[in-house]
Design an enzyme around this catalytic site. Structure first.
Site, short mmCIF file in Angstrom:
data_model
loop_
_atom_site.label_atom_id
_atom_site.label_comp_id
_atom_site.label_asym_id
_atom_site.label_seq_id
_atom_site.Cartn_x
_atom_site.Cartn_y
_atom_site.Cartn_z
N ASP A 292 12.76 -25.07 6.13
CA ASP A 292 13.11 -24.56 5.03
C ASP A 292 11.75 -23.87 4.22
OD1 ASP A 292 15.69 -24.51 4.33
OD2 ASP A 292 15.66 -26.40 3.63
N HIS B 92 8.70 -11.97 6.71
CA HIS B 92 9.26 -12.52 5.52
C HIS B 92 10.58 -12.65 5.64
CE1 HIS B 92 4.99 -11.68 4.03
NE2 HIS B 92 5.26 -13.10 3.53
N TYR C 70 -3.61 -19.83 4.86
CA TYR C 70 -3.46 -18.54 4.02
C TYR C 70 -3.89 -18.84 2.68
CZ TYR C 70 -0.91 -14.53 1.97
OH TYR C 70 -0.54 -13.43 1.28
N LYS D 249 17.97 -8.83 11.45
CA LYS D 249 19.00 -9.87 12.00
C LYS D 249 20.33 -9.31 11.80
CE LYS D 249 16.14 -13.93 12.43
NZ LYS D 249 15.90 -15.13 11.84
N GLY E 4 0.78 -1.17 -0.13
CA GLY E 4 -0.05 -0.13 0.02
C GLY E 4 0.92 1.19 0.20
N ARG F 98 13.41 -18.76 -4.60
CA ARG F 98 12.24 -17.78 -4.61
C ARG F 98 12.32 -16.74 -5.62
NH1 ARG F 98 10.74 -21.22 -1.56
NH2 ARG F 98 9.84 -21.11 0.75
P1 NAP Z 1 1.76 -5.83 5.21
O1 NAP Z 1 2.76 -5.03 4.94
O2 NAP Z 1 1.45 -6.64 6.28
O3 NAP Z 1 0.16 -4.86 5.21
C1 NAP Z 1 -1.19 -5.43 5.41
C2 NAP Z 1 -2.07 -4.29 5.32
O4 NAP Z 1 -3.14 -4.81 5.82
C3 NAP Z 1 -2.06 -2.95 6.65
O5 NAP Z 1 -2.25 -1.93 5.87
C4 NAP Z 1 -3.03 -3.43 7.71
O6 NAP Z 1 -3.28 -2.30 8.24
C5 NAP Z 1 -3.95 -3.94 6.94
N1 NAP Z 1 -4.74 -4.79 7.68
C6 NAP Z 1 -4.53 -5.99 8.27
N2 NAP Z 1 -5.44 -6.52 9.07
C7 NAP Z 1 -6.63 -5.68 8.66
C8 NAP Z 1 -7.87 -5.54 9.22
N3 NAP Z 1 -8.54 -6.41 10.04
N4 NAP Z 1 -8.49 -4.57 8.78
C9 NAP Z 1 -8.03 -3.38 8.11
N5 NAP Z 1 -6.86 -3.59 7.48
C10 NAP Z 1 -6.18 -4.28 8.03
O7 NAP Z 1 1.25 -6.68 3.95
P2 NAP Z 1 1.55 -6.41 2.36
O8 NAP Z 1 2.88 -7.15 2.24
O9 NAP Z 1 1.74 -4.89 2.04
O10 NAP Z 1 0.45 -7.33 1.56
C11 NAP Z 1 -0.34 -6.82 0.55
C12 NAP Z 1 -1.10 -7.68 -0.08
O11 NAP Z 1 0.00 -8.60 -0.76
C13 NAP Z 1 -1.84 -8.98 0.73
O12 NAP Z 1 -2.98 -9.16 0.29
C14 NAP Z 1 -0.86 -10.06 0.88
O13 NAP Z 1 -1.65 -11.14 1.27
C15 NAP Z 1 -0.29 -9.80 -0.50
N6 NAP Z 1 1.01 -10.62 -0.71
C16 NAP Z 1 2.20 -10.26 0.06
C17 NAP Z 1 3.38 -10.97 -0.04
C18 NAP Z 1 4.78 -10.58 0.51
O14 NAP Z 1 5.74 -11.01 0.50
N7 NAP Z 1 4.59 -9.42 1.50
C19 NAP Z 1 3.46 -12.06 -1.18
C20 NAP Z 1 2.43 -12.31 -1.84
C21 NAP Z 1 1.23 -11.76 -1.69
P3 NAP Z 1 -2.38 -1.79 9.66
O15 NAP Z 1 -0.97 -1.22 9.28
O16 NAP Z 1 -3.15 -0.69 10.46
O17 NAP Z 1 -2.13 -2.91 10.58
O1 GFB Z 2 9.75 -14.83 3.25
P1 GFB Z 2 9.30 -16.49 3.66
O2 GFB Z 2 8.98 -16.64 5.20
O3 GFB Z 2 8.35 -16.97 2.53
O4 GFB Z 2 10.77 -17.27 3.44
P2 GFB Z 2 7.84 -18.25 2.01
C1 GFB Z 2 11.25 -18.37 3.88
C2 GFB Z 2 12.18 -19.08 3.55
O5 GFB Z 2 13.43 -18.12 3.94
C3 GFB Z 2 12.60 -20.63 4.28
C4 GFB Z 2 14.03 -19.05 5.01
O6 GFB Z 2 13.28 -21.23 3.20
C5 GFB Z 2 13.16 -20.15 5.45
O7 GFB Z 2 13.79 -21.35 5.89
N1 GFB Z 2 14.50 -17.89 6.20
C6 GFB Z 2 15.67 -17.94 6.50
C7 GFB Z 2 13.61 -17.47 6.80
N2 GFB Z 2 15.76 -16.96 7.52
C8 GFB Z 2 14.66 -16.67 7.74
C9 GFB Z 2 13.83 -15.66 8.67
O8 GFB Z 2 14.32 -14.95 9.49
N3 GFB Z 2 12.76 -15.31 8.48
C10 GFB Z 2 11.77 -15.92 7.48
N4 GFB Z 2 10.44 -15.81 7.57
N5 GFB Z 2 12.26 -17.18 6.81
C11 GFB Z 2 5.71 -17.19 2.56
C12 GFB Z 2 4.17 -18.02 2.99
O9 GFB Z 2 6.36 -18.52 2.43
O10 GFB Z 2 5.71 -16.60 1.43
C13 GFB Z 2 3.19 -16.91 2.82
O11 GFB Z 2 4.38 -18.86 4.14
C14 GFB Z 2 3.25 -16.21 1.92
O12 GFB Z 2 1.99 -17.71 2.87
C15 GFB Z 2 4.56 -15.53 1.52
O13 GFB Z 2 2.75 -16.47 0.69
C16 GFB Z 2 4.65 -14.65 0.41
O14 GFB Z 2 8.04 -18.10 0.59
O15 GFB Z 2 8.74 -19.51 2.51
#
Ligand code: NAP
Ligand code: GFB
Length: 316
Positions: free
Chosen positions: A272, A181, A138, A189, A16, A210
């Protein structure tokens, strides 16, 4: 004269804030963009969401809000990942329909795809088998966005669609050490390891692969999808399979950007997760053959610099 009011849910989050930066860099004529977070409305609650729609009166909605986290958060809070996301997306769809919203774009993730599959994965394969068990709450919730879009399209002719980004990172991310993530978690870290003169420890073997997308690149593609992409079926927003990287290489890129000189360690006792979820960006390339993605090392450099400059206020 204002022709369109675009409501961006999740406007305070990683994606956002990037969309807001893209819009503010070139403010569109005749359009009002409203970015909201959870303080403006609890989207898991119908009445709260309804009040938001009555205040904003959107003609278009970019639904980014979600209960979001990395691998370890997904493994721990499966019920919350399922329920909060189901409630939010259902309330958004119902209210978009009640308010006659012209276009709704929601967000899936490449973790929704089947765990056992052939590669590269494409948009037609979402429902072909169970997702990886680590994030089934999720993944199943997000898969239903696609089902809901098709049903609203078929019964009411609504222009509701979805995009499927790969792993996202950038400024304003959640840098929490436990629930974030991988990239924001490792940036935090590495920052602490450098300060304490301790080793930088990466969870797992570092071997999983990834496809990462920088939040500002994704924001440009999101705005494009809202304006130009009109198929109800989803579209993957990703770099190509050739740009897939190992977690270990990402960690080393973070260490370089941080100028970390200490020891880099892998803790193979930690999960992993899914080994890979290689996605095809062929559909995106058919629409936007010339789109240029930011180089991952440059994007990590910008994110590290932002984190260091904003440590006191960053989400940790
Ligand atoms: P984010 O940084 O965690 O932000 C989440 C947003 O959702 C924040 O603005 C939060 O508001 C709002 N939110 C959470 N719970 C809410 C509730 N109950 N009511 C209203 N607002 C709420 O997430 P993001 O990474 O930007 O994700 C954006 C989209 O991308 C999501 O749909 C996610 O599933 C998708 N996505 C993310 C990743 C990734 O790697 N991050 C990968 C693939 C898809 P507050 O700030 O006020 O808490
Ligand atoms: O970003 P991440 O949690 O997403 O990455 P996924 C996980 C990978 O990074 C694994 C390694 O292989 C972990 O072992 N890793 C190493 C770590 N150090 C760290 C650390 O400090 N934090 C984290 N988080 N991982 C998520 C899904 O999976 O991807 C969600 O579980 C979402 O549902 C998101 O879709 C985009 O790709 O594994």
């Amino acid at each position: 004269m204002i022709e369109d009011i675009t409501l961006v849910t999740g406007g305070t989050g990683l994606v956002g804030r990037a969309v807001q930066e893209v819009i503010e860099a070139a403010p569109p004529q005749g359009q009002k963009w409203v970015f909201v977070g959870s303080k403006d409305a609890d989207l898991t609650n119908y009445e709260s969401t309804k009040a938001l729609f009555e205040r904003v009166r959107p003609t278009q909605v970019l639904h980014l809000a979600a209960f979001v986290g990395g691998l370890f958060a997904n493994m721990e809070y499966k019920v919350q990942f399922w329920r909060k996301n189901i409630l939010m997306q259902d309330n958004i769809m119902v209210l978009c329909h009640e308010h006659g919203v012209k276009k709704l774009v929601s967000c899936l993730s490449t973790c929704v795809f089947p765990d056992k599959t052939t590669y590269p994965i494409d948009e037609t394969m979402i429902h072909n088998g169970p997702p990886h068990p680590s994030n089934e709450g999720y993944a199943y919730a997000k898969r239903l966005v696609d089902v809901q879009n098709r049903m609203y399209n078929s019964q009411y002719g609504c222009n509701y669609t979805s995009v499927i980004p790969t792993n996202i990172f950038g400024k304003h991310d959640n840098f929490n050490l436990k629930d974030s993530h991988v990239i924001p978690g490792l940036i935090h870290k590495c920052y602490l390891a450098q300060k304490a003169g301790e080793p930088f420890t990466i969870m797992g073997t570092g071997k999983p692969l990834r496809q990462f997308i920088y939040s500002l690149d994704l924001a440009k593609l999101m705005v494009w999808a809202l304006r130009e992409y009109n198929e109800p079926d989803p579209i993957i927003l990703s770099v190509g399979p050739e740009d897939e990287v190992a977690i270990g290489d990402v960690a080393r890129s973070i260490a370089r950007a941080m100028d970390f000189q200490g020891e880099v360690r892998f803790d193979a006792t930690k999960a992993d997760g899914q080994f890979k979820k290689t996605a095809s960006n062929a559909k995106l390339r058919r629409y936007l053959p010339g789109f240029k993605f930011t180089d991952i090392d440059d994007a990590i450099g910008e994110t590290v610099a932002w984190f260091k400059a904003n440590y006191a206020s960053a989400r940790t």
